[in-house]
Scaffold this active site. Structure first.
Site, PDB file in Angstrom:
ATOM      1  N   SER A   1      32.270  30.692  51.011  1.00 35.96           N
ATOM      2  CA  SER A   1      33.057  31.356  52.054  1.00 35.96           C
ATOM      3  C   SER A   1      32.210  31.880  53.217  1.00 35.96           C
ATOM      4  O   SER A   1      31.508  31.117  53.859  1.00 35.96           O
ATOM      5  CB  SER A   1      33.854  32.475  51.382  1.00 35.96           C
ATOM      6  OG  SER A   1      34.662  33.132  52.290  1.00 35.96           O
TER       7      SER A   1
ATOM      8  N   ASN B   1      40.607  42.291  56.376  1.00 34.18           N
ATOM      9  CA  ASN B   1      39.643  41.312  56.884  1.00 34.18           C
ATOM     10  C   ASN B   1      40.277  39.977  57.291  1.00 34.18           C
ATOM     11  O   ASN B   1      39.570  39.051  57.680  1.00 34.18           O
ATOM     12  CB  ASN B   1      38.533  41.078  55.852  1.00 34.18           C
ATOM     13  CG  ASN B   1      39.086  40.555  54.534  1.00 34.18           C
ATOM     14  OD1 ASN B   1      40.091  39.862  54.504  1.00 34.18           O
ATOM     15  ND2 ASN B   1      38.410  40.884  53.439  1.00 34.18           N
TER      16      ASN B   1
END
Ligand SMILES: CC(=O)N[C@H]1[C@@H](OP(=O)(O)O)O[C@H](CO)[C@@H](O)[C@@H]1O
Ligand SMILES: [Mg+2]
EC number: 5.4.2.3
Length: 542
Positions: A64, A372
């Site tokens: 990620s 986020n």
């Protein structure tokens, strides 16, 4: 199970001595050079999980938003969800087993989970653009084949695309076609149908600047853009042709540093967004005419989406319930706005999308986003059917609203938060409502906030309750936080051990940036004193 073959192949994927890894919030993450054995073993585990669930299982190789040198792996369960918690434990056991114990651990897992070893197994694999990912995915394939499983290697995919593929395969096409073409067509069709209505009312073609974190998102968005170009023009930055993955760019960088990524030209009031390295997170932002940077995070995305869906529900006069799920990191202003102005129920879960996803399944329409920028919307089966029916039965304006809801269902990736899908949802809503990025931003004003990380000897000394908003241990820590919070206006603070890094995270918000900074610093010091802080003073950011 051909135990000899497993032993022989396992010897080609040796576990480094003394290395212990944990299947955390997002699977295994470590330096890529330490992960070969984990990949092989996750290939084995995916076969067992596939046999046990009688379904296709996904294995995604990615780390990620973490640095390019890192890598990671996670398993995807039958409906595209995260791996079930009991299997996370099996994954940890298997990854940490010494070479000579491998056979026993595999047999133990098969017994405990009642795996029928005679069954067939099918696994699908995807990977991000990291230099290490191709070789590591070969190790996954080695694990799958040695246990007699079949597989399909999709090669380069965003994480949410692999979630989508798994869901499509296990619903036998009910969710969509399990090809990259199928994904592009499903989303683009819904987007183009939705935005057609906005353009009838005279809006010109819209454009958006996208920072792709030098990752897989760039490749996939480039492949996809011509499918939806009649509704939106995207301009790609950090597309991987020169910069390093996630370095000074991407959604995580922008959110944690609250500043624009490098490598993007921003003119004032231009709408911009950033994906993270595997394109499952998105944040928006712009610079105003005074040059000031404004971040539009997951909380504001959830607010925009839920207010739009609520308006459509009002128009079709259907009382489907809608709930918004956040974590403790959600800005206090967003929670207040959702509850008090929009009158939408808001729930708080522990950090990690699996917790939010699970809670969101309780509603007809469950909107979930982490601050986020990781999130999506889930529609219950009953809600989907009702909306489909309304889109056929209703007339005129109401029918139009029901059709929009129907297209919204198809535009969301309900298997996982998806930067590409969320981007198209947001662009469609802004176009349909005729909103500028500034108007969207002005829905509410974020409370100034600050995040710090603190290094301690053992972060597990800190345990929490109430969706991580209160510390239970070490003794005295919560009382200390309560006393500090009282010193500031509109303030809130909490601490929790990270699930992905060896740090304790501190979050504080207050009426001014100076107060939020000072509260975060004071809470960090309390953590250092009461939970065994080590090293330098607290660090800025996530
Ligand atoms: C404050 C924060 O953003 N935490 C992130 C981070 O988890 P931690 O447990 O805080 O390390 O990584 C998770 C996985 O990507 C993500 O789900 C989560 O939101
Ligand atoms: Mg990600």
């Amino acid at each position: 199970m051909d135990l000899d073959a497993i032993t022989k192949h396992s010897a080609l994927h040796i576990k480094p001595n003394g290395l212990i890894l944990q299947y955390g919030t997002a699977g295994f993450r470590a330096k890529a050079e330490h992960l070969d054995h984990v990949m092989f073993r996750m290939g084995l585990l995916a076969v067992l999980r596939s046999k046990q669930t009688k379904s296709t299982i996904g294995v995604m190789v990615t780390a990620s938003h973490n640095p390019e040198e890192d890598n990671g792996v996670k398993l995807i369960d039958p409906l595209g969800e995260m791996l079930a918690p009991s299997w996370e434990e099996h994954a940890t056991c298997l990854a940490n087993a010494e070479e000579q114990d491998m056979q026993r651990v595999l047999m133990d897992i098969s017994e405990k989970a009642a795996v029928d070893l005679q069954r067939k197994a099918f696994v699908v694999i995807g990977r991000d653009t990291r230099p290490s990912s191709e070789k590591l995915s070969q190790s996954v394939i080695d694990g799958i084949t040695v246990l007699g499983g079949q597989f399909h290697d999709y090669g380069l995919l965003t994480t949410p695309q692999l979630h989508y593929m798994v869901c499509c395969r296990n619903t036998h096409g009910g969710y969509g076609t399990a090809t990259i073409e199928g994904y592009y067509q499903k989303l683009s069709k819904a987007f183009v149908e939705l935005t057609k209505q906005a353009f009838c009312s005279g809006d010109e073609n819209r454009s958006l600047k996208v920072d792709c974190a030098n990752g897989i998102g760039a490749l996939k968005l480039r492949e996809m853009e011509h499918y939806f170009s009649q509704g939106l023009t995207v301009q790609l930055f950090n597309d991987g042709t020169k910069g390093k993955l996630n370095h000074l760019c991407g959604a995580d960088f922008v959110k944690s540093h609250q500043k624009p990524p490098q490598g993007m030209e921003m003119k004032s009031n231009e709408r911009c967004c950033s994906f993270d390295g595997d394109a499952d997170r998105i944040v928006y932002y712009y610079r105003d005419t005074d040059g000031q940077f404004h971040l539009i995070d997951g909380d504001k995305i959830a607010t925009l989406i839920s207010s739009f869906l609520k308006e459509l529900l009002l128009e079709v006069e259907e009382s489907l319930n809608i709930g918004v799920v956040q974590t403790a990191y959600a800005n206090g202003s967003s929670t207040r706005y959702l509850e008090e102005v929009m009158k939408v129920p808001v729930y708080c879960t522990k950090t990690g999308v699996k917790h939010l996803h699970h809670k969101a399944q309780e509603f007809d329409i469950g909107v979930y986003f982490e601050a986020n920028g990781h999130g999506t919307v889930l529609f219950s089966k009953a809600a989907e059917m009702k909306i489909k029916q309304l889109a056929e039965e209703l007339e005129d304006k109401k029918r139009k609203a029901a059709k929009m809801l129907e297209n919204m269902i198809n535009l969301f990736n309900q298997a996982a938060g998806d930067a590409i899908s969320d981007m198209l949802v947001i662009e469609a809503i802004l176009a349909l409502k005729g909103l500028t990025v500034q108007q969207w931003d002005a829905l509410y004003t974020d409370l100034p906030n600050r995040q710090l990380k603190v290094k301690v000897v053992d972060r597990q000394l800190i345990s929490t309750t109430d969706a991580e908003r209160r510390a239970v241990t070490p003794p005295g820590l919560q009382e200390a936080i309560d006393d500090l919070v009282k010193k500031y206006k509109l303030s809130r603070a909490f601490v929790r051990p990270s699930g992905t890094e060896d740090v304790v995270r501190v979050y504080a918000e207050a009426d001014s940036q100076a107060s939020a900074d000072s509260l975060a610093r004071e809470v960090s010091l309390a953590v250092c004193q009461l939970a065994g802080g080590v090293g330098e003073s607290p660090q800025l950011g996530f």
